[in-house]
Design a protein around this motif. Sequence first.
Motif, PDB file in Angstrom:
ATOM      1  N   LEU A   8      30.457 -16.200  15.171  1.00  0.00           N
ATOM      2  CA  LEU A   8      29.535 -17.038  14.410  1.00  0.00           C
ATOM      3  C   LEU A   8      28.666 -16.218  13.463  1.00  0.00           C
ATOM      4  O   LEU A   8      28.251 -16.699  12.419  1.00  0.00           O
ATOM      5  CB  LEU A   8      28.646 -17.838  15.354  1.00  0.00           C
ATOM      6  N   GLY A   9      28.396 -14.974  13.811  1.00  0.00           N
ATOM      7  CA  GLY A   9      27.498 -14.157  13.003  1.00  0.00           C
ATOM      8  C   GLY A   9      28.203 -13.447  11.862  1.00  0.00           C
ATOM      9  O   GLY A   9      29.382 -13.669  11.607  1.00  0.00           O
ATOM     10  N   ASP A  10      27.467 -12.588  11.186  1.00  0.00           N
ATOM     11  CA  ASP A  10      28.058 -11.886  10.049  1.00  0.00           C
ATOM     12  C   ASP A  10      28.862 -10.673  10.500  1.00  0.00           C
ATOM     13  O   ASP A  10      29.477 -10.001   9.681  1.00  0.00           O
ATOM     14  CB  ASP A  10      26.971 -11.471   9.060  1.00  0.00           C
ATOM     15  N   ALA A  11      28.858 -10.401  11.810  1.00  0.00           N
ATOM     16  CA  ALA A  11      29.677  -9.313  12.330  1.00  0.00           C
ATOM     17  C   ALA A  11      31.148  -9.722  12.395  1.00  0.00           C
ATOM     18  O   ALA A  11      32.016  -8.903  12.700  1.00  0.00           O
ATOM     19  CB  ALA A  11      29.188  -8.891  13.721  1.00  0.00           C
ATOM     20  N   ARG A  12      31.399 -10.985  12.088  1.00  0.00           N
ATOM     21  CA  ARG A  12      32.765 -11.511  12.169  1.00  0.00           C
ATOM     22  C   ARG A  12      33.734 -10.680  11.350  1.00  0.00           C
ATOM     23  O   ARG A  12      34.837 -10.352  11.794  1.00  0.00           O
ATOM     24  CB  ARG A  12      32.769 -12.948  11.659  1.00  0.00           C
TER      25      ARG A  12
ATOM     26  N   ASP B 215      39.636  -8.614  13.479  1.00  0.00           N
ATOM     27  CA  ASP B 215      40.910  -8.529  14.179  1.00  0.00           C
ATOM     28  C   ASP B 215      40.741  -8.758  15.670  1.00  0.00           C
ATOM     29  O   ASP B 215      41.504  -9.509  16.287  1.00  0.00           O
ATOM     30  CB  ASP B 215      41.557  -7.153  13.926  1.00  0.00           C
ATOM     31  N   ALA B 216      39.755  -8.102  16.250  1.00  0.00           N
ATOM     32  CA  ALA B 216      39.530  -8.244  17.688  1.00  0.00           C
ATOM     33  C   ALA B 216      39.193  -9.691  18.037  1.00  0.00           C
ATOM     34  O   ALA B 216      39.694 -10.242  19.023  1.00  0.00           O
ATOM     35  CB  ALA B 216      38.413  -7.308  18.144  1.00  0.00           C
ATOM     36  N   ILE B 217      38.339 -10.302  17.224  1.00  0.00           N
ATOM     37  CA  ILE B 217      37.920 -11.680  17.491  1.00  0.00           C
ATOM     38  C   ILE B 217      39.106 -12.631  17.368  1.00  0.00           C
ATOM     39  O   ILE B 217      39.338 -13.486  18.231  1.00  0.00           O
ATOM     40  CB  ILE B 217      36.791 -12.078  16.515  1.00  0.00           C
ATOM     41  N   ARG B 218      39.851 -12.460  16.296  1.00  0.00           N
ATOM     42  CA  ARG B 218      41.006 -13.322  16.084  1.00  0.00           C
ATOM     43  C   ARG B 218      42.005 -13.158  17.225  1.00  0.00           C
ATOM     44  O   ARG B 218      42.531 -14.137  17.762  1.00  0.00           O
ATOM     45  CB  ARG B 218      41.661 -12.989  14.740  1.00  0.00           C
ATOM     46  N   GLY B 219      42.258 -11.905  17.591  1.00  0.00           N
ATOM     47  CA  GLY B 219      43.226 -11.635  18.646  1.00  0.00           C
ATOM     48  C   GLY B 219      42.836 -12.254  19.969  1.00  0.00           C
ATOM     49  O   GLY B 219      43.668 -12.832  20.669  1.00  0.00           O
ATOM     50  N   TYR B 220      41.567 -12.152  20.303  1.00  0.00           N
ATOM     51  CA  TYR B 220      41.066 -12.704  21.564  1.00  0.00           C
ATOM     52  C   TYR B 220      41.399 -14.181  21.671  1.00  0.00           C
ATOM     53  O   TYR B 220      41.990 -14.638  22.656  1.00  0.00           O
ATOM     54  CB  TYR B 220      39.558 -12.471  21.624  1.00  0.00           C
TER      55      TYR B 220
END
Lengths: 206, 206
Positions: free
Chosen positions: B109-113, B118-123
């Motif tokens: 949700l934050g700007d760290a997206r 890649d890690a977030i998408r993969g999870y």
Amino acid sequence: MSRTVAERADTLPAIAEVFREYGYEGASLSLIGKATGLGKGSLYHFFPGGKEEMAAAVLAEVDAWFEANVYAPLRDGSASMQAIEAMFDAVVSYFKSGRRVCLVGVLALGDARERFGDAIRGYFARWIEALADALIRYGRSRAEAKALAEEVVAGIQGAIVLARALDDPAAFSRTIDRLRVLVRTPSPINLGAAPGPGRRRKGLLR
Amino acid sequence: MSRTVAERADTLPAIAEVFREYGYEGASLSLIGKATGLGKGSLYHFFPGGKEEMAAAVLAEVDAWFEANVYAPLRDGSASMQAIEAMFDAVVSYFKSGRRVCLVGVLALGDARERFGDAIRGYFARWIEALADALIRYGRSRAEAKALAEEVVAGIQGAIVLARALDDPAAFSRTIDRLRVLVRTPSPINLGAAPGPGRRRKGLLR
DNA sequence: AACACTATGTACTGATCGGTACAGACTAAT
DNA sequence: ATTAGTCTGTACCGATCAGTACATAGTGTT
């Protein structure tokens, strides 16, 4: 000094966008200044309470928007399912198919939750209540309506997270469409038992 | 100097908790130092890349946990519905009935997206894939399984947001329980058409 | 034209930010 | 006992933080 002469209310959308994107902590005054085109002088003139007052004002505006455009129609519209459909349409357009994040949801997840607890709780509680209200008018039992409303509101929030995470607005639309189906579908608990409202003739309740 | 002699891996849970609570921006080194009981010296010794490396390490650990405790069982367990039930149990306990926030969701949700895209998408992608896999083995069609898996994962994320917002862990449990029912329920599209997997005899597919 | 008032930019404060440098202290191997 | 390597605290850096103070510029009223 250039003197653009801004109004307090005009700054709120830009400020809201900064809070959405960076969260309460991450929304620095310099970012807010850049987004609004205003210096600290103006910002503290409009919001003497600083960041906290800005966030509160933005929350109030968001709340008012949802009250007028989502909750009220759900509550007092006679065509309940039509109002629910309108809610989904409003949500898709407001959150820009998941490209735009829910400010209240973001604040709920962060440590600003305690500071704005009442506003956050109220936003979601009234959303669920208003939706449950419409579902009752549609023919659901009170308990079923409450559960379904909770599920839908949670689903919308989850759809935002998912779409952002996958970087795929289509994932948002798909999830919303499934929720649209869900509200018209009889409760699985009632399957084979008494017919749920979704099984009644379409013309009966609308 | 007291010299407690810590190991890098031991610090990760504490650091993860700080990122969860304050987000990427809000997680200051002083907060992380307080949470871990370590000074900057030690922190930069373990994570020369600073905050970014800490977040990446924490993300990797979270990912590994879900891979081992959630995704893998979903994929290779023969008892598909049992694995799905185990997933829900794991989720309820991991997120402490919504009192604990999903780190990956917060980062999404934050700007760290962008930084951890890649890690977030993969999870999330692997979670949905693994769940869809189990649902296919349970008897769902490929398309139905994919849609249902997406809905469930989104629902879990939404349940976390909702429970935090309402400050009511029971709201989390209720939503999860509805998702438990959902995965056993035939698709509403198939209602009245060909019988969905949920209508088959219980003993046939498990 | 004089006035009050609102809006604005700039310069400042002390605190905290992420990050670096480094010396001290402990451990393990020799 | 010496050495090498691993951990740790502290002092420091420039940048940025939220917030304050204030002079000035514009507007509307009289």
